[in-house]
Enzyme design. Structure first.
Site, PDB file in Angstrom:
ATOM      1  N   ASN A  92       0.813  -1.210   0.000  1.00  0.00           N
ATOM      2  CA  ASN A  92       0.000   0.000   0.000  1.00  0.00           C
ATOM      3  C   ASN A  92       0.851   1.266   0.000  1.00  0.00           C
ATOM      4  O   ASN A  92       1.913   1.302   0.602  1.00  0.00           O
ATOM      5  CB  ASN A  92      -0.980  -0.001   1.179  1.00  0.00           C
ATOM      6  CG  ASN A  92      -0.407  -0.693   2.397  1.00  0.00           C
ATOM      7  OD1 ASN A  92       0.490  -1.527   2.296  1.00  0.00           O
ATOM      8  ND2 ASN A  92      -0.896  -0.320   3.554  1.00  0.00           N
ATOM      9  N   GLU A 162      -1.066  -1.085 -12.513  1.00  0.00           N
ATOM     10  CA  GLU A 162      -2.267  -1.894 -12.647  1.00  0.00           C
ATOM     11  C   GLU A 162      -3.447  -0.990 -13.006  1.00  0.00           C
ATOM     12  O   GLU A 162      -3.657   0.030 -12.391  1.00  0.00           O
ATOM     13  CB  GLU A 162      -2.537  -2.619 -11.317  1.00  0.00           C
ATOM     14  CG  GLU A 162      -3.634  -3.639 -11.401  1.00  0.00           C
ATOM     15  CD  GLU A 162      -3.483  -4.503 -12.641  1.00  0.00           C
ATOM     16  OE1 GLU A 162      -2.530  -5.284 -12.721  1.00  0.00           O
ATOM     17  OE2 GLU A 162      -4.335  -4.389 -13.557  1.00  0.00           O
ATOM     18  N   LYS A 221       0.017   6.149 -15.239  1.00  0.00           N
ATOM     19  CA  LYS A 221      -0.932   5.576 -14.274  1.00  0.00           C
ATOM     20  C   LYS A 221      -1.633   6.695 -13.496  1.00  0.00           C
ATOM     21  O   LYS A 221      -2.858   6.701 -13.348  1.00  0.00           O
ATOM     22  CB  LYS A 221      -0.170   4.639 -13.335  1.00  0.00           C
ATOM     23  CG  LYS A 221      -0.924   4.231 -12.113  1.00  0.00           C
ATOM     24  CD  LYS A 221      -2.094   3.321 -12.433  1.00  0.00           C
ATOM     25  CE  LYS A 221      -2.906   3.080 -11.191  1.00  0.00           C
ATOM     26  NZ  LYS A 221      -3.804   2.005 -11.208  1.00  0.00           N
ATOM     27  N   ASN A 225      -5.849   7.813 -14.019  1.00  0.00           N
ATOM     28  CA  ASN A 225      -6.832   7.950 -12.938  1.00  0.00           C
ATOM     29  C   ASN A 225      -7.327   9.386 -12.806  1.00  0.00           C
ATOM     30  O   ASN A 225      -8.503   9.620 -12.548  1.00  0.00           O
ATOM     31  CB  ASN A 225      -6.233   7.462 -11.616  1.00  0.00           C
ATOM     32  CG  ASN A 225      -6.339   5.955 -11.488  1.00  0.00           C
ATOM     33  OD1 ASN A 225      -7.123   5.328 -12.185  1.00  0.00           O
ATOM     34  ND2 ASN A 225      -5.554   5.372 -10.609  1.00  0.00           N
ATOM     35  N   CYS A 277      -7.806   4.843  -5.166  1.00  0.00           N
ATOM     36  CA  CYS A 277      -6.883   5.414  -6.151  1.00  0.00           C
ATOM     37  C   CYS A 277      -7.127   6.865  -6.535  1.00  0.00           C
ATOM     38  O   CYS A 277      -6.201   7.670  -6.536  1.00  0.00           O
ATOM     39  CB  CYS A 277      -6.912   4.570  -7.418  1.00  0.00           C
ATOM     40  SG  CYS A 277      -6.062   3.019  -7.222  1.00  0.00           S
ATOM     41  N   LYS A 280      -6.168   9.718  -4.042  1.00  0.00           N
ATOM     42  CA  LYS A 280      -4.744   9.599  -3.703  1.00  0.00           C
ATOM     43  C   LYS A 280      -3.865   9.995  -4.897  1.00  0.00           C
ATOM     44  O   LYS A 280      -2.898  10.743  -4.752  1.00  0.00           O
ATOM     45  CB  LYS A 280      -4.464   8.149  -3.299  1.00  0.00           C
ATOM     46  CG  LYS A 280      -3.062   7.883  -2.862  1.00  0.00           C
ATOM     47  CD  LYS A 280      -2.858   6.406  -2.572  1.00  0.00           C
ATOM     48  CE  LYS A 280      -2.703   5.622  -3.859  1.00  0.00           C
ATOM     49  NZ  LYS A 280      -2.461   4.191  -3.642  1.00  0.00           N
ATOM     50  N   LYS A 340     -18.234   1.276  -4.470  1.00  0.00           N
ATOM     51  CA  LYS A 340     -18.968   0.958  -5.690  1.00  0.00           C
ATOM     52  C   LYS A 340     -19.508  -0.454  -5.536  1.00  0.00           C
ATOM     53  O   LYS A 340     -19.161  -1.140  -4.565  1.00  0.00           O
ATOM     54  CB  LYS A 340     -18.079   1.081  -6.933  1.00  0.00           C
ATOM     55  CG  LYS A 340     -16.899   0.112  -6.909  1.00  0.00           C
ATOM     56  CD  LYS A 340     -15.909   0.368  -8.020  1.00  0.00           C
ATOM     57  CE  LYS A 340     -16.333  -0.286  -9.311  1.00  0.00           C
ATOM     58  NZ  LYS A 340     -15.193  -0.433 -10.254  1.00  0.00           N
ATOM     59  N   ARG A 443     -27.168   7.341  -6.512  1.00  0.00           N
ATOM     60  CA  ARG A 443     -26.612   6.643  -7.671  1.00  0.00           C
ATOM     61  C   ARG A 443     -27.563   6.643  -8.861  1.00  0.00           C
ATOM     62  O   ARG A 443     -27.266   6.009  -9.887  1.00  0.00           O
ATOM     63  CB  ARG A 443     -26.310   5.183  -7.288  1.00  0.00           C
ATOM     64  CG  ARG A 443     -25.240   5.042  -6.227  1.00  0.00           C
ATOM     65  CD  ARG A 443     -23.907   5.419  -6.786  1.00  0.00           C
ATOM     66  NE  ARG A 443     -22.832   5.267  -5.821  1.00  0.00           N
ATOM     67  CZ  ARG A 443     -21.550   5.281  -6.171  1.00  0.00           C
ATOM     68  NH1 ARG A 443     -21.196   5.450  -7.424  1.00  0.00           N
ATOM     69  NH2 ARG A 443     -20.615   5.167  -5.268  1.00  0.00           N
TER      70      ARG A 443
HETATM   71  C1  UDX Z   1      -9.912   3.047 -10.696  1.00  0.00           C
HETATM   72  C2  UDX Z   1      -9.564   2.964 -12.189  1.00  0.00           C
HETATM   73  O1  UDX Z   1     -10.766   2.821 -12.947  1.00  0.00           O
HETATM   74  C3  UDX Z   1      -8.625   1.797 -12.444  1.00  0.00           C
HETATM   75  O2  UDX Z   1      -8.217   1.788 -13.801  1.00  0.00           O
HETATM   76  C4  UDX Z   1      -7.404   1.927 -11.541  1.00  0.00           C
HETATM   77  O3  UDX Z   1      -6.557   0.798 -11.689  1.00  0.00           O
HETATM   78  C5  UDX Z   1      -7.816   2.048 -10.080  1.00  0.00           C
HETATM   79  O4  UDX Z   1      -8.731   3.134  -9.917  1.00  0.00           O
HETATM   80  P1  UDX Z   1     -11.576   1.750  -9.081  1.00  0.00           P
HETATM   81  O5  UDX Z   1     -11.266   2.841  -8.110  1.00  0.00           O
HETATM   82  O6  UDX Z   1     -11.473   0.339  -8.636  1.00  0.00           O
HETATM   83  O7  UDX Z   1     -10.642   1.874 -10.364  1.00  0.00           O
HETATM   84  O8  UDX Z   1     -13.085   1.942  -9.597  1.00  0.00           O
HETATM   85  P2  UDX Z   1     -13.791   2.859 -10.708  1.00  0.00           P
HETATM   86  O9  UDX Z   1     -14.717   2.020 -11.470  1.00  0.00           O
HETATM   87  O10 UDX Z   1     -12.814   3.649 -11.485  1.00  0.00           O
HETATM   88  O11 UDX Z   1     -14.679   3.855  -9.828  1.00  0.00           O
HETATM   89  C6  UDX Z   1     -14.126   4.855  -8.997  1.00  0.00           C
HETATM   90  C7  UDX Z   1     -15.224   5.668  -8.346  1.00  0.00           C
HETATM   91  O12 UDX Z   1     -15.874   6.517  -9.297  1.00  0.00           O
HETATM   92  C8  UDX Z   1     -16.339   4.821  -7.715  1.00  0.00           C
HETATM   93  O13 UDX Z   1     -16.721   5.375  -6.476  1.00  0.00           O
HETATM   94  C9  UDX Z   1     -17.454   4.925  -8.724  1.00  0.00           C
HETATM   95  O14 UDX Z   1     -18.726   4.730  -8.143  1.00  0.00           O
HETATM   96  C10 UDX Z   1     -17.269   6.350  -9.219  1.00  0.00           C
HETATM   97  N1  UDX Z   1     -17.843   6.585 -10.566  1.00  0.00           N
HETATM   98  C11 UDX Z   1     -17.357   5.920 -11.640  1.00  0.00           C
HETATM   99  C12 UDX Z   1     -18.886   7.503 -10.718  1.00  0.00           C
HETATM  100  O15 UDX Z   1     -19.352   8.114  -9.750  1.00  0.00           O
HETATM  101  N2  UDX Z   1     -19.390   7.715 -11.981  1.00  0.00           N
HETATM  102  C13 UDX Z   1     -18.913   7.077 -13.082  1.00  0.00           C
HETATM  103  O16 UDX Z   1     -19.419   7.341 -14.202  1.00  0.00           O
HETATM  104  C14 UDX Z   1     -17.866   6.140 -12.907  1.00  0.00           C
HETATM  105  P1  ADP Z   2      -3.780  -2.355  -2.684  1.00  0.00           P
HETATM  106  O1  ADP Z   2      -5.189  -1.901  -2.891  1.00  0.00           O
HETATM  107  O2  ADP Z   2      -2.758  -1.412  -3.302  1.00  0.00           O
HETATM  108  O3  ADP Z   2      -3.547  -3.763  -3.070  1.00  0.00           O
HETATM  109  P2  ADP Z   2      -3.861  -3.136   0.127  1.00  0.00           P
HETATM  110  O4  ADP Z   2      -3.748  -2.269   1.343  1.00  0.00           O
HETATM  111  O5  ADP Z   2      -5.132  -3.863  -0.155  1.00  0.00           O
HETATM  112  O6  ADP Z   2      -3.451  -2.201  -1.110  1.00  0.00           O
HETATM  113  O7  ADP Z   2      -2.687  -4.235   0.149  1.00  0.00           O
HETATM  114  C1  ADP Z   2      -1.360  -3.979   0.447  1.00  0.00           C
HETATM  115  C2  ADP Z   2      -0.814  -5.135   1.299  1.00  0.00           C
HETATM  116  O8  ADP Z   2       0.609  -5.002   1.411  1.00  0.00           O
HETATM  117  C3  ADP Z   2      -1.350  -5.200   2.736  1.00  0.00           C
HETATM  118  O9  ADP Z   2      -1.999  -6.430   2.945  1.00  0.00           O
HETATM  119  C4  ADP Z   2      -0.067  -5.070   3.623  1.00  0.00           C
HETATM  120  O10 ADP Z   2      -0.111  -5.888   4.775  1.00  0.00           O
HETATM  121  C5  ADP Z   2       1.014  -5.532   2.673  1.00  0.00           C
HETATM  122  N1  ADP Z   2       2.369  -5.049   2.995  1.00  0.00           N
HETATM  123  C6  ADP Z   2       2.779  -3.777   3.211  1.00  0.00           C
HETATM  124  N2  ADP Z   2       4.120  -3.726   3.428  1.00  0.00           N
HETATM  125  C7  ADP Z   2       4.586  -5.000   3.343  1.00  0.00           C
HETATM  126  C8  ADP Z   2       5.907  -5.625   3.443  1.00  0.00           C
HETATM  127  N3  ADP Z   2       7.012  -4.906   3.667  1.00  0.00           N
HETATM  128  N4  ADP Z   2       5.979  -6.964   3.300  1.00  0.00           N
HETATM  129  C9  ADP Z   2       4.864  -7.684   3.045  1.00  0.00           C
HETATM  130  N5  ADP Z   2       3.627  -7.177   2.928  1.00  0.00           N
HETATM  131  C10 ADP Z   2       3.470  -5.853   3.068  1.00  0.00           C
END
Ligand code: UDX
Ligand code: ADP
Length: 463
Positions: A92, A162, A221, A225, A277, A280, A340, A443
């Site tokens: 993370n 990703e 990336k 976003n 995402c 951030k 979502k 929604r």
């Molecule tokens: C996003 C990007 O789409 C993805 O490519 C990247 O890897 C990670 O961030 P994610 O956050 O998982 O993915 O979901 P996404 O479908 O993008 O939705 C993000 C937010 O926007 C959600 O809260 C969704 O409800 C909202 N949204 C999306 C809207 O409010 N309106 C829309 O038309 C589309």
């Molecule tokens: P993402 O949505 O980016 O996948 P998450 O918070 O779901 O983020 O996952 C990140 C994972 O990485 C957590 O489960 C956390 O415990 C793990 N993590 C963070 N630092 C380390 C580390 N040094 N070694 C192993 N795992 C780690």
């Protein structure tokens, strides 16, 4: 070079699903996903694939097929690093909560710890792949740490962001629009890129695998976003204008989306975007721009966040206003808490902020989400640190039956677009509520005409 053994550090929403699909499609490669969090690893190893820690349609089946064959989940981080010839970093990278860049820059503490761990443990040459979303030029930090180990091991750093969206992760991984791989323009860099191209090449057509320099990949990336979030904030800004005119946001959306240069996706007005995402990454972009003194660029992107915060606040205020400007002790039922549909992820979900606003007004919020439990809801509120845990638990309840949660409520707020909400017996819900019974559809999910017919006062976004 062909990869025989992959290690992925971080078994979260990115690492877990991505590695599961890589393992499924590459039965000849051993894939080990490691995490420090023992409970999370135990859950990934649960024989019942319904209990894996990430809920994603289709993921249980993928894990069920590959796990134990060439996919492994473990807490033996050092061992997995030592054995691998390719290491994905999927830890993370939250926004910093302290010091320089607080609230904007990404906290790279975990990334740096990972790099140091890799440097310490490695005895053989390795390809290191940045999978987590990172600020531009993070690769240089990694490179700096890894190239100064003094033990003669060579590391090649690649950026492979990703793009999967939660809720459709498996689908997105199986048929990605593109796979992006950034690396050095040196003979060793090119070899490393080719090795990763071959991993994806097992199922992704070559023309969809884009290779760039490492900085372009990192920046792409963040900006992908930012562009997506910007569309949501743009349509949400217009939704407020629609509410003051005779325009209907869904009609406007359809009309502008029909222009092939604009396209129809990501134009759905909502209570505001959430997820780990968007916010951030934009904050990060803003921070980077400011670091280079590009104030106008930073202000431009920051506005996307400002509009999103405004939309969440506006939704809460609308509820308060319709309930005669006081929600003190009034039951307001939330349908949905996840950011979502089709995910149990709640990070930055609009529901958290709307609830917080209503709790300030002493409302009695009752939450139902098909995939999110009480523990997570309270953790999300406590994380905001705006009131004590005791107070959160006193004011807000979480239920497991939507009919119970909505019973006796003054209003229902739809925060997540779960399909099951459309199938409810809305007459029964209406009969059990206080009158006038309100639905605030954050929604634009439900059939407003049918609800109005029953007797509900329906409030949609942008109408
Ligand atoms: C996003 C990007 O789409 C993805 O490519 C990247 O890897 C990670 O961030 P994610 O956050 O998982 O993915 O979901 P996404 O479908 O993008 O939705 C993000 C937010 O926007 C959600 O809260 C969704 O409800 C909202 N949204 C999306 C809207 O409010 N309106 C829309 O038309 C589309
Ligand atoms: P993402 O949505 O980016 O996948 P998450 O918070 O779901 O983020 O996952 C990140 C994972 O990485 C957590 O489960 C956390 O415990 C793990 N993590 C963070 N630092 C380390 C580390 N040094 N070694 C192993 N795992 C780690």
């Amino acid at each position: 070079m062909s990869v025989k053994s992959i290690c992925c550090i971080g078994a979260g929403y990115v690492g877990g699903p991505t590695m599961s699909v890589i393992a499924l499609k590459n039965p000849g490669i051993k894939v080990t996903v490691v995490d420090l969090n023992q409970a999370r690893i135990n859950a990934w190893n649960d024989p019942d694939t319904d209990k894996i820690p990430v809920y994603e349609p289709g993921l249980g089946e993928v894990v069920g097929e590959a796990r134990g064959r060439n996919l492994f989940f473990s807490t033996e981080v050092d061992q997995a690093i030592a054995d691998a010839d390719m290491i994905f970093i999927s830890v993370n990278t939250p926004t910093k909560t302290y010091g320089e860049g607080k609230g904007q820059a990404a906290d790279l503490k975990w990334i740096e710890l990972c790099a140091r761990q890799i440097a310490r443990v490695s005895q053989t040459d390795k390809i290191i792949v940045e999978k987590s979303t990172l600020p531009v030029r993070t690769a240089s930090t990694l490179k700096d740490i890894l190239s100064n180990t003094g033990n003669g091991v060579n590391f090649q750093i690649l950026s492979n962001p990703e793009f999967l969206a939660e809720g459709t992760a498996v689908e997105d991984l199986m048929a990605p629009d593109r796979v992006l791989i950034g690396g050095d323009d040196t003979p060793e860099g090119k070899k490393a890129i080719e090795a990763l191209v071959n991993v994806y090449g097992a199922w992704v057509p070559r023309e969809r695998i884009l290779t760039t320099n490492i900085w372009s990949s990192e920046l792409s990336k963040l900006t992908a976003n930012a562009f997506l979030a910007q569309r949501v904030s743009s349509i949400n800004a217009l939704s407020e204008l629609c509410e003051h005119t005779e325009a209907d946001i869904d009609e406007v959306s359809r009309a502008i989306g029909a222009d092939s240069r604009i396209g129809p996706k990501f134009l759905k007005a909502s209570v505001g975007f959430g997820g780990s995402c968007f916010q951030k990454d934009i904050l990060n972009l803003v921070y980077i721009a400011r670091t280079y003194g590009l104030e106008d660029v930073a202000d431009y992107w920051e506005q996307v966040i400002i509009m999103n915060d405004h939309q969440k606040r506006r939704f809460a205020k609308k509820i308060i206003k319709a309930l005669y400007n006081t929600v003190n002790d009034k039951k307001i039922a939330f349908l949905g808490w996840a950011f979502k549909k089709d995910t149990n992820d709640t990070r930055e979900s609009a529901a958290i902020y709307v609830a917080d606003h209503l709790l300030f007004e002493q409302a009695a919020v009752a939450v139902y989400d098909p995939k999110v439990g009480a523990q997570q809801v309270y953790a999300d509120l406590d994380y905001l640190n705006t009131r004590s845990s005791e107070e959160n638990e006193k004011l807000l309840t979480v239920g497991t039956d939507p009919y119970e949660v909505t019973k006796g409520a003054h209003a229902i707020a739809v925060l997540t677009e779960w399909d099951e909400f459309k199938t409810y017996d809305w007459q029964r819900i209406y009969d059990q509520m206080l009158k006038p019974a309100h639905v605030f559809d954050g929604r634009n999910l439900l059939n407003a005409a049918a609800l109005t017919e029953i007797g509900f006062r329906v409030h949609q976004i942008g109408k």
